[in-house]
Design a protein around this motif. Structure first.
Motif, PDB file in Angstrom:
ATOM      1  N   TYR A  83     -40.761 -73.109 -60.505  1.00 16.19           N
ATOM      2  CA  TYR A  83     -41.644 -71.942 -60.116  1.00 16.19           C
ATOM      3  C   TYR A  83     -42.882 -72.259 -60.238  1.00 16.19           C
ATOM      4  CZ  TYR A  83     -42.953 -67.259 -58.987  1.00 16.19           C
ATOM      5  OH  TYR A  83     -43.536 -66.318 -58.573  1.00 16.19           O
ATOM      6  N   LYS A  84     -43.408 -72.250 -61.540  1.00 21.45           N
ATOM      7  CA  LYS A  84     -44.884 -72.379 -61.670  1.00 21.45           C
ATOM      8  C   LYS A  84     -45.556 -73.539 -60.844  1.00 21.45           C
ATOM      9  CE  LYS A  84     -47.161 -74.050 -65.709  1.00 21.45           C
ATOM     10  NZ  LYS A  84     -47.291 -74.272 -66.918  1.00 21.45           N
ATOM     11  N   ASN A  85     -44.916 -74.648 -60.611  1.00 20.65           N
ATOM     12  CA  ASN A  85     -45.553 -75.697 -60.015  1.00 20.65           C
ATOM     13  C   ASN A  85     -45.356 -75.873 -58.581  1.00 20.65           C
ATOM     14  OD1 ASN A  85     -46.565 -76.718 -62.581  1.00 20.65           O
ATOM     15  ND2 ASN A  85     -44.594 -77.835 -63.035  1.00 20.65           N
ATOM     16  N   HIS A  86     -44.583 -75.302 -58.128  1.00 19.51           N
ATOM     17  CA  HIS A  86     -44.158 -75.335 -56.414  1.00 19.51           C
ATOM     18  C   HIS A  86     -44.121 -74.036 -55.802  1.00 19.51           C
ATOM     19  CE1 HIS A  86     -43.474 -79.429 -57.320  1.00 19.51           C
ATOM     20  NE2 HIS A  86     -42.719 -79.519 -58.178  1.00 19.51           N
ATOM     21  N   MET A  87     -43.971 -72.874 -56.485  1.00 20.03           N
ATOM     22  CA  MET A  87     -43.885 -71.549 -55.734  1.00 20.03           C
ATOM     23  C   MET A  87     -44.947 -70.424 -56.108  1.00 20.03           C
ATOM     24  SD  MET A  87     -39.871 -71.608 -56.441  1.00 20.03           S
ATOM     25  CE  MET A  87     -39.412 -70.158 -55.469  1.00 20.03           C
TER      26      MET A  87
ATOM     27  N   ASN B 158     -44.574 -66.876 -48.773  1.00 17.28           N
ATOM     28  CA  ASN B 158     -43.008 -66.879 -48.939  1.00 17.28           C
ATOM     29  C   ASN B 158     -42.369 -67.800 -47.802  1.00 17.28           C
ATOM     30  OD1 ASN B 158     -42.701 -64.976 -51.050  1.00 17.28           O
ATOM     31  ND2 ASN B 158     -41.958 -63.550 -50.011  1.00 17.28           N
ATOM     32  N   PRO B 159     -42.899 -67.688 -46.521  1.00 16.73           N
ATOM     33  CA  PRO B 159     -42.419 -68.365 -45.374  1.00 16.73           C
ATOM     34  C   PRO B 159     -42.563 -70.009 -45.848  1.00 16.73           C
ATOM     35  CG  PRO B 159     -43.449 -66.799 -44.606  1.00 16.73           C
ATOM     36  CD  PRO B 159     -43.725 -66.660 -45.955  1.00 16.73           C
ATOM     37  N   GLN B 160     -43.797 -70.428 -46.527  1.00 18.40           N
ATOM     38  CA  GLN B 160     -43.966 -71.888 -46.648  1.00 18.40           C
ATOM     39  C   GLN B 160     -42.979 -72.296 -47.609  1.00 18.40           C
ATOM     40  OE1 GLN B 160     -47.840 -71.374 -48.343  1.00 18.40           O
ATOM     41  NE2 GLN B 160     -48.799 -72.145 -46.421  1.00 18.40           N
ATOM     42  N   ILE B 161     -42.490 -71.380 -48.751  1.00 18.00           N
ATOM     43  CA  ILE B 161     -41.611 -71.671 -49.642  1.00 18.00           C
ATOM     44  C   ILE B 161     -40.307 -71.906 -49.081  1.00 18.00           C
ATOM     45  CG2 ILE B 161     -40.464 -70.807 -51.965  1.00 18.00           C
ATOM     46  CD1 ILE B 161     -43.106 -69.227 -52.418  1.00 18.00           C
ATOM     47  N   VAL B 162     -39.708 -71.050 -48.331  1.00 16.50           N
ATOM     48  CA  VAL B 162     -38.653 -70.770 -47.746  1.00 16.50           C
ATOM     49  C   VAL B 162     -38.357 -72.227 -46.911  1.00 16.50           C
ATOM     50  CG1 VAL B 162     -36.832 -69.684 -46.448  1.00 16.50           C
ATOM     51  CG2 VAL B 162     -38.351 -68.364 -47.979  1.00 16.50           C
ATOM     52  N   ARG B 163     -39.350 -72.491 -46.103  1.00 16.44           N
ATOM     53  CA  ARG B 163     -39.203 -73.619 -45.256  1.00 16.44           C
ATOM     54  C   ARG B 163     -38.936 -74.821 -46.141  1.00 16.44           C
ATOM     55  NH1 ARG B 163     -42.253 -72.706 -41.171  1.00 16.44           N
ATOM     56  NH2 ARG B 163     -40.565 -72.352 -39.641  1.00 16.44           N
TER      57      ARG B 163
ATOM     58  N   GLU C 131     -37.344 -67.354 -37.676  1.00 12.48           N
ATOM     59  CA  GLU C 131     -36.759 -65.949 -37.706  1.00 12.48           C
ATOM     60  C   GLU C 131     -36.268 -65.720 -38.918  1.00 12.48           C
ATOM     61  OE1 GLU C 131     -34.337 -62.869 -34.840  1.00 12.48           O
ATOM     62  OE2 GLU C 131     -34.403 -64.895 -34.200  1.00 12.48           O
ATOM     63  N   ALA C 132     -35.075 -66.836 -39.175  1.00 17.52           N
ATOM     64  CA  ALA C 132     -34.294 -66.664 -40.474  1.00 17.52           C
ATOM     65  C   ALA C 132     -35.104 -66.887 -41.502  1.00 17.52           C
ATOM     66  CB  ALA C 132     -33.254 -67.915 -40.324  1.00 17.52           C
ATOM     67  N   ILE C 133     -36.334 -67.725 -41.376  1.00 13.52           N
ATOM     68  CA  ILE C 133     -37.120 -67.886 -43.032  1.00 13.52           C
ATOM     69  C   ILE C 133     -37.665 -66.339 -42.778  1.00 13.52           C
ATOM     70  CG2 ILE C 133     -39.400 -68.930 -43.160  1.00 13.52           C
ATOM     71  CD1 ILE C 133     -38.194 -71.403 -42.054  1.00 13.52           C
ATOM     72  N   TYR C 134     -38.265 -65.761 -41.998  1.00 17.62           N
ATOM     73  CA  TYR C 134     -39.090 -64.485 -42.179  1.00 17.62           C
ATOM     74  C   TYR C 134     -37.984 -63.541 -42.630  1.00 17.62           C
ATOM     75  CZ  TYR C 134     -43.567 -66.263 -40.869  1.00 17.62           C
ATOM     76  OH  TYR C 134     -44.943 -66.489 -40.805  1.00 17.62           O
ATOM     77  N   GLU C 135     -36.875 -63.536 -42.314  1.00 12.37           N
ATOM     78  CA  GLU C 135     -35.747 -62.533 -42.520  1.00 12.37           C
ATOM     79  C   GLU C 135     -35.693 -62.769 -44.024  1.00 12.37           C
ATOM     80  OE1 GLU C 135     -32.041 -60.843 -43.405  1.00 12.37           O
ATOM     81  OE2 GLU C 135     -32.229 -62.908 -43.317  1.00 12.37           O
TER      82      GLU C 135
END
Length: 217
Positions: free
Chosen positions: A40-44, A49-54, A63-67
């Motif tokens: 989490y510390k190094n990558h998130m 959020n959308p970058q992380i989810v992708r 759409e799913a990523i933003y949801e």
């Protein structure tokens, strides 16, 4: 001459990271994804959020990523009502107000979160501007959010002081040419110095911060 103080939100004014980590962990587990604090510390931490989810779900539609991102933040707000600001934050903001300095929040957090957290922390009227990276169009670590507020305030980078805790935030402020104080809530002090921090403190009660501000009394 100091004309403005610019604050990040998460990890800088309030230590939200442990809570964000818990919510991410809980939500990703439902998809069979395990993360630990180090990951989490190094990558998130500090990223949008959308970058992380992708990164986790490259096959998902936008759409799913933003949801998912919206659900994650709604869950965070459900559990964040008890958070307290870092020690000395009120003193630092009051110091700026008394000297007539412009003050802004510059964050990668969504606006709903930023407004909710400012309400919880009783800081809703503390800032002249709240800059949301996604609304500027380019998030930290790009310097764009900071360059935007410098332009809005009509000041040069040398007239501002920024407070940041995450690598992406430090890179953003430093790349904009702003003297930046690192808050060591989410990263080791050494890492923040490597990224260009002028000073690293654990909170705003550190006497070295007040020494730094002294010439501007």
């Amino acid at each position: 001459m100091l004309a403005a103080i610019l604050y990040d939100l998460d990890g800088t004014i309030v230590n939200t990271d442990p809570l964000h980590y818990q919510v991410w962990r809980e939500m990703l587990q439902k998809y069979g994804i395990e993360i630990d604090e180090e990951f989490y510390k190094n990558h998130m931490s500090g990223r949008l959020n959308p970058q992380i989810v992708r990164d986790f779900m490259p096959e998902w539609s936008t759409e799913a990523i933003y949801e998912f991102s919206d659900r994650k933040e709604a869950r965070f707000r459900e559990v964040a009502g008890h958070l307290k600001p870092l020690p000395g934050v009120y003193d630092a903001i009051t110091w700026g107000t008394e000297r007539g300095l412009k003050q802004a929040l510059v964050t990668n957090a969504p606006r709903a979160n930023a407004e909710y957290m400012l309400e919880v922390l009783q800081l809703s009227t503390a800032f002249d501007r709240v800059v949301i990276s996604a609304e500027v169009g380019i998030p930290k670590p790009d310097p764009a959010p900071y360059e935007y507020i410098l332009k809005e305030f009509g000041i040069t980078p040398g007239e501002a002081l920024a407070f940041e805790d995450s690598p992406s935030g430090m890179r953003s402020a430093v790349a904009a040419g702003i003297k930046t104080v690192g808050i060591a809530t989410t990263q080791e002090p050494g890492e923040l110095y490597e990224l260009g921090a002028a000073l690293v403190i654990s909170d705003y009660t550190d006497s070295r911060l007040w020494k730094l501000l002294e010439p501007h009394h």
